[in-house]
Design an enzyme around this catalytic site. Structure first.
Site, PDB file in Angstrom:
ATOM      1  CE  LYS A   1      -1.319  -5.053  -3.464  1.00  0.00           C
ATOM      2  NZ  LYS A   1      -2.390  -4.078  -3.661  1.00  0.00           N
TER       3      LYS A   1
ATOM      4  CE  LYS B   1       0.846  -3.670  -6.495  1.00  0.00           C
ATOM      5  NZ  LYS B   1      -0.431  -3.023  -6.373  1.00  0.00           N
TER       6      LYS B   1
ATOM      7  CB  SER C   1       5.166   3.319  -6.140  1.00  0.00           C
ATOM      8  OG  SER C   1       4.998   2.568  -4.947  1.00  0.00           O
TER       9      SER C   1
ATOM     10  CE1 TYR D   1       2.398   4.203 -11.115  1.00  0.00           C
ATOM     11  CE2 TYR D   1       4.074   2.643 -10.398  1.00  0.00           C
ATOM     12  CZ  TYR D   1       2.812   3.193 -10.257  1.00  0.00           C
ATOM     13  OH  TYR D   1       1.970   2.730  -9.272  1.00  0.00           O
TER      14      TYR D   1
HETATM   15  C1  PBG Z   1      -4.019  -1.246  -3.352  1.00  0.00           C
HETATM   16  C2  PBG Z   1      -2.851  -1.051  -4.262  1.00  0.00           C
HETATM   17  C3  PBG Z   1      -1.540  -0.740  -3.897  1.00  0.00           C
HETATM   18  C4  PBG Z   1      -0.826  -0.650  -5.075  1.00  0.00           C
HETATM   19  C5  PBG Z   1      -1.691  -0.888  -6.121  1.00  0.00           C
HETATM   20  N1  PBG Z   1      -2.931  -1.160  -5.606  1.00  0.00           N
HETATM   21  C6  PBG Z   1      -0.963  -0.434  -2.571  1.00  0.00           C
HETATM   22  C7  PBG Z   1      -0.999  -1.434  -1.501  1.00  0.00           C
HETATM   23  O1  PBG Z   1      -1.413  -2.569  -1.680  1.00  0.00           O
HETATM   24  O2  PBG Z   1      -0.609  -1.071  -0.382  1.00  0.00           O
HETATM   25  C8  PBG Z   1       0.634  -0.332  -5.160  1.00  0.00           C
HETATM   26  C9  PBG Z   1       1.141   0.103  -6.491  1.00  0.00           C
HETATM   27  C10 PBG Z   1       2.498   0.692  -6.426  1.00  0.00           C
HETATM   28  O3  PBG Z   1       3.157   0.697  -5.361  1.00  0.00           O
HETATM   29  O4  PBG Z   1       2.961   1.177  -7.470  1.00  0.00           O
HETATM   30  N2  PBG Z   1      -5.174  -0.688  -3.926  1.00  0.00           N
END
Ligand code: PBG
Length: 330
Positions: A199, A251, A277, A316
């Protein structure tokens, strides 16, 4: 003039030929729908930076979940959005059995049983007053090992609430091993771990911050991976596998298809990718401006993630894309 006998175009002549020779496809069962459930609202609340996505009430959550099941979607990943008053430095509402996320999980499991895989986001960021994915030490740094203790509490509470699978997304070292041990000790041997293995820190999470009402100032660069690094993902993979990950994830998806291909080539367990997102927002905004064909762009984006090696795609658009597949309008 020499004339080419080899004509790759022959396999592109009609939709039927193209369908016959397509190397990858998308099936509803491979899609996972992320959803947000929020405390203290009595109607679903639109997320302005993610047109078409909402923060759910318990009722609208259940309705959206049933629709996903009807379309054959493979899973759903639930995020909780607590009242600001319930946030604290530790994120303790995340392991409260009556916290918004655990109530949401319980409602989904009561309604749906084992008809779809119910996943829980196992991370403190929605629940902490400072918005970080872990607890802070005296100097304001994210304290890895103190955070793991909270993840164990949170994970067991989510399994108690009915989650089939936990999605630890905080990028703390050792999170998979600690959660595995905690789940086993609590009798949850069958609850699996969908590890957010690679991630990356990314500005493309921007709209998600609005989606979960995040309190974060600053960024997550001391715990999420640096976007310059590819090889490092394989190290994270090795560790998560050794600690007991059942499924691994890369991710964001579209800016990291190289990493996804590497992880898919090396992984002995299923691989997921999260179309996040910002990816949703970019395609949606460009389409709203009339600059791209929305549905075609969604299809291409999902195919590209599958082609790079994802067995499972969090998106989504899961329910909508499954609907296209089911009705032959893909
Ligand atoms: C952290 C988390 C995030 C997302 C999923 N889990 C945000 C981050 O790490 O800042 C992002 C998912 C998305 O942007 O659709 N709990």
């Amino acid at each position: 003039m020499t004339f080419p006998h080899v004509r790759p175009r022959r396999l592109r002549t009609t939709p039927a030929v193209r369908r016959l020779v397509a190397e990858v496809s998308v099936e509803p069962r491979q899609l996972v729908l992320p959803m947000f459930v929020r405390d203290g609202i009595d109607a679903p609340l639109p997320i302005s930076s993610m047109p078409g996505v909402v923060q759910h009430t318990p009722d609208s959550l259940r309705a959206a979940a049933e629709e996903a099941v009807r379309e054959g979607v493979g899973g759903m990943m639930l995020f909780g959005v607590p009242d600001d008053a319930d946030k604290d430095a530790e994120g303790s509402a995340s392991w409260n059995p009556d916290g918004v996320l655990n109530r949401g999980l319980r409602a989904l499991r009561d309604d749906l049983g084992d008809d779809i895989v119910i996943m829980a986001d196992t991370c403190l960021d929605e629940f902490t007053s400072h918005g970080h994915c872990g607890v802070l030490d005296g100097a304001g740094r994210v304290d890895n090992d103190a955070t793991l203790e909270r993840y164990a509490l949170m994970g067991v509470a989510q399994a108690d609430a009915g989650a089939h699978m936990l999605g630890p997304s905080g990028m703390m070292d050792g999170q998979i091993g600690v959660l595995r041990s905690a789940l086993d000790a609590a009798g949850h041997q069958d609850v699996s771990l969908f590890a957010y293995t690679a991630k990356y820190a990314s500005p493309f999470y921007g709209p998600f911050r609005e989606a979960v009402g995040s309190s974060l100032q600053g960024d997550r660069r001391t715990y999420q991976q640096d976007s310059a690094n590819r090889r490092e993902a394989l190290r994270e993979l090795e560790l998560d596998l050794a600690e007991g990950a059942d499924i691994v994830m890369v991710k964001p998806a579209m800016s990291y298809l190289d990493v996804l291909a590497d992880v898919a080539a090396a992984s002995p367990v299923p691989v997921g990718a999260y179309q996040i997102s910002g990816e949703y927002a970019m395609i949606t905004a460009a389409a709203q401006n009339g600059w791209i064909d929305r549905d075609a762009a969604i299809r291409e984006s999902l195919l590209s993630i599958r082609r790079a090696g994802a067995d499972i795609v969090l998106t989504y658009w899961a329910t909508e894309a499954a609907g296209w597949l089911n009705r032959g309008t893909w």
